[in-house]
Write an enzyme that holds these catalytic residues in place. Structure first.
Site, short mmCIF file in Angstrom:
data_model
loop_
_atom_site.label_atom_id
_atom_site.label_comp_id
_atom_site.label_asym_id
_atom_site.label_seq_id
_atom_site.Cartn_x
_atom_site.Cartn_y
_atom_site.Cartn_z
N SER A 73 -5.82 -2.19 -5.95
CA SER A 73 -4.41 -2.30 -5.55
C SER A 73 -4.20 -2.70 -4.10
O SER A 73 -3.04 -2.84 -3.68
CB SER A 73 -3.68 -0.99 -5.83
OG SER A 73 -3.42 -0.86 -7.21
N SER A 92 2.30 2.32 -5.78
CA SER A 92 1.32 1.39 -6.34
C SER A 92 1.62 1.08 -7.80
O SER A 92 0.74 1.02 -8.66
CB SER A 92 -0.11 1.93 -6.19
OG SER A 92 -1.05 0.88 -6.26
N LYS A 111 -1.89 -5.56 -3.70
CA LYS A 111 -0.43 -5.47 -3.58
C LYS A 111 0.07 -5.77 -2.17
O LYS A 111 1.27 -5.98 -1.96
CB LYS A 111 0.05 -4.10 -4.05
CG LYS A 111 -0.18 -3.86 -5.55
CD LYS A 111 0.42 -2.54 -5.99
CE LYS A 111 0.28 -2.31 -7.49
NZ LYS A 111 -1.04 -1.80 -7.89
#
Length: 266
Positions: free
Chosen positions: A51, A106, A54
């Site tokens: 993640s 997230s 992101k």
């Protein structure tokens, strides 16, 4: 995956370096302004970023959407694997709410919705991600998903994640969200998942913010930025075998940088 080969650098060759063992597969500490590498272990080995992906999604969000623009949660977005915010298909949220969801929570469903809103599709957004990565100097990055969910071809390096982090913290909207501890969307409360945010008077300087990541194949990942004696330093740890190692090794590396202490990472 490529064979790992350790590359180590230090702040100053004048003094004897302390040997420091890092459990993570790759790590780097970089000056965000000059891109000078202070320490590194396997900085250019392609790995799965989970993640931390992101951060790039957030960059494209703030550069293409105003805070009040709408982000539509499609059926495909709503079906993304956990972690999810859990919004129902057909609902909309603002771009500012979406930014909080992807950085703090997230949320994979919201990241996918941002990709569809900005890029028209996951594939279209991935092309935008890779173009932006190239423009900021990334050389070994290939993004496939907007949320970091596993795909064998979705890879980057510690050095490239550091460059992306350095770019992300140029945007006040992103930094403000990185520093937000609690938020709520559509009656759903959540807290920032970055534990470094809850440490008072950190020993490594002043926290700017960062992004965590985990998948079973990527293991634990963390990109973090901090102010140190007038410098902005970015630390990236990829592939730590435990969450505790991810945080501990990030803290140690930034402490060495803050003290300008030479180390050899092994």
């Amino acid at each position: 995956m490529a064979v790992l080969a350790v590359v180590a650098t230090s702040i100053s060759p004048t003094y004897a370096s302390e040997r420091v063992f890092i459990n993570a597969k790759a790590a780097i500490v970089m000056d965000a302004d000059t891109h000078k590498v202070l320490y590194a272990k396997n900085p250019d080995v392609p790995l799965y970023p989970a993640s931390t992906t992101k951060l790039m999604t957030a960059i494209l969000l703030v550069t293409h959407l105003n805070p009040d623009d709408k982000v539509y949660i499609s059926p495909e977005a709503a079906r993304q694997p956990r972690v999810r915010l859990g919004l129902k298909s057909g609902t909309t949220i603002t771009a500012e709410q979406a930014l909080h969801a992807i950085i703090m929570k997230s949320a994979n469903d919201v990241a996918y919705a941002v990709a569809q809103t900005v890029g028209g599709s996951q594939q279209g957004f991935a092309r935008m991600m890779n173009l932006k990565a190239g423009l900021i100097g990334c050389r070994r990055t290939n993004f496939v998903t907007p949320n970091g969910l596993h795909d064998d071809a979705h890879q980057t390096t510690a050095r490239d994640v550091a460059l992306i982090t350095a770019e992300a913290i140029k945007y006040p909207r992103i930094v403000a969200v990185m520093q937000t501890k609690e938020y709520q969307i559509a009656g759903i409360p959540f807290r920032n998942g970055n534990r470094m945010l809850y440490v008072d008077n950190p020993s490594y300087g002043t926290l700017i913010g960062g992004k965590t990541g985990f998948t079973s194949k990527a293991m634990f990942c963390l990109a973090l930025a901090a102010k140190q004696h007038g410098h902005t330093r970015v630390s990236v740890v990829l592939g730590a075998p435990r969450k505790s190692f991810m945080y501990r090794e990030t803290r140690r590396l930034l402490e060495f940088a803050n003290k300008e202490k030479p180390v050899q990472i092994v």
